[in-house]
Design an enzyme around this catalytic site. Sequence first.
Site, PDB file in Angstrom:
ATOM      1  N   GLY A  87       0.903  -1.092  -0.050  1.00  0.00           N
ATOM      2  CA  GLY A  87      -0.272  -0.176  -0.084  1.00  0.00           C
ATOM      3  C   GLY A  87       0.830   1.318  -0.127  1.00  0.00           C
ATOM      4  CG  HIS A  88       4.288   1.126   0.375  1.00  0.00           C
ATOM      5  ND1 HIS A  88       5.377   0.460  -0.333  1.00  0.00           N
ATOM      6  CD2 HIS A  88       4.332   0.342   1.482  1.00  0.00           C
ATOM      7  CE1 HIS A  88       5.743  -0.570   0.019  1.00  0.00           C
ATOM      8  NE2 HIS A  88       5.252  -0.700   1.344  1.00  0.00           N
ATOM      9  CB  ALA A  89       4.880   4.114  -4.994  1.00  0.00           C
ATOM     10  NE  ARG A 137       5.565  -4.183  -3.279  1.00  0.00           N
ATOM     11  CZ  ARG A 137       5.904  -4.295  -1.802  1.00  0.00           C
ATOM     12  NH1 ARG A 137       4.910  -4.053  -1.380  1.00  0.00           N
ATOM     13  NH2 ARG A 137       6.920  -4.635  -1.225  1.00  0.00           N
ATOM     14  CB  ILE A 163       5.205   7.496  -2.748  1.00  0.00           C
ATOM     15  CG1 ILE A 163       6.491   8.081  -3.262  1.00  0.00           C
ATOM     16  CG2 ILE A 163       4.178   8.727  -2.849  1.00  0.00           C
ATOM     17  CD1 ILE A 163       6.528   7.807  -4.594  1.00  0.00           C
TER      18      ILE A 163
END
Length: 133
Positions: free
Chosen positions: A50-52, A97, A122
């Site tokens: 739950g981030h990039a 992702r 991020i």
Amino acid sequence: MIKNVKIIDLPKIEDPRGNLTFIEESNQIPFCIQRVYWIYDVPGGQVRGGHAFKEQQELIVALSGSFDVVLDDGKEKDTIPLNRSYYGLYVPKGLWRQMQNFSTNSLALVLSSTEFNEYDYIRDYKEYIESYT
Ligand code: TYD
């Protein structure tokens, strides 16, 4: 499939005594491995990721069991089920992702192109969409 994302077929040495798969940095993956981590003991229904990442590239392997990797570049969203220990999912930098739908006793291996660095994350989806896509 989102651009540059790919499933890499890892070598599989089949043997009646049990199968064997390996990864060599220079042969199977398009980056130098700086870190290896794994995700395990995931309770049913939990979501990881739950981030990039700004720079980190990675290869994700379902060493045991199964889970889904959801990739999103702001325009396209792909859900990639992983359930074989001889497939590696290559995730380039800059994609949102998430990992979900973990089966009981699943084991997710992640090979990373960077050492851990919180500043590479991020974590805000709105910021990701506005500034990185
Ligand atoms: P994080 O990558 O945020 O996990 P998820 O994306 O699944 O939520 O990592 C969770 C915590 O673990 C966070 O506090 C950072 C820490 N961590 C490290 O210290 N080193 C690492 O290599 C990783 C992947 C995480």
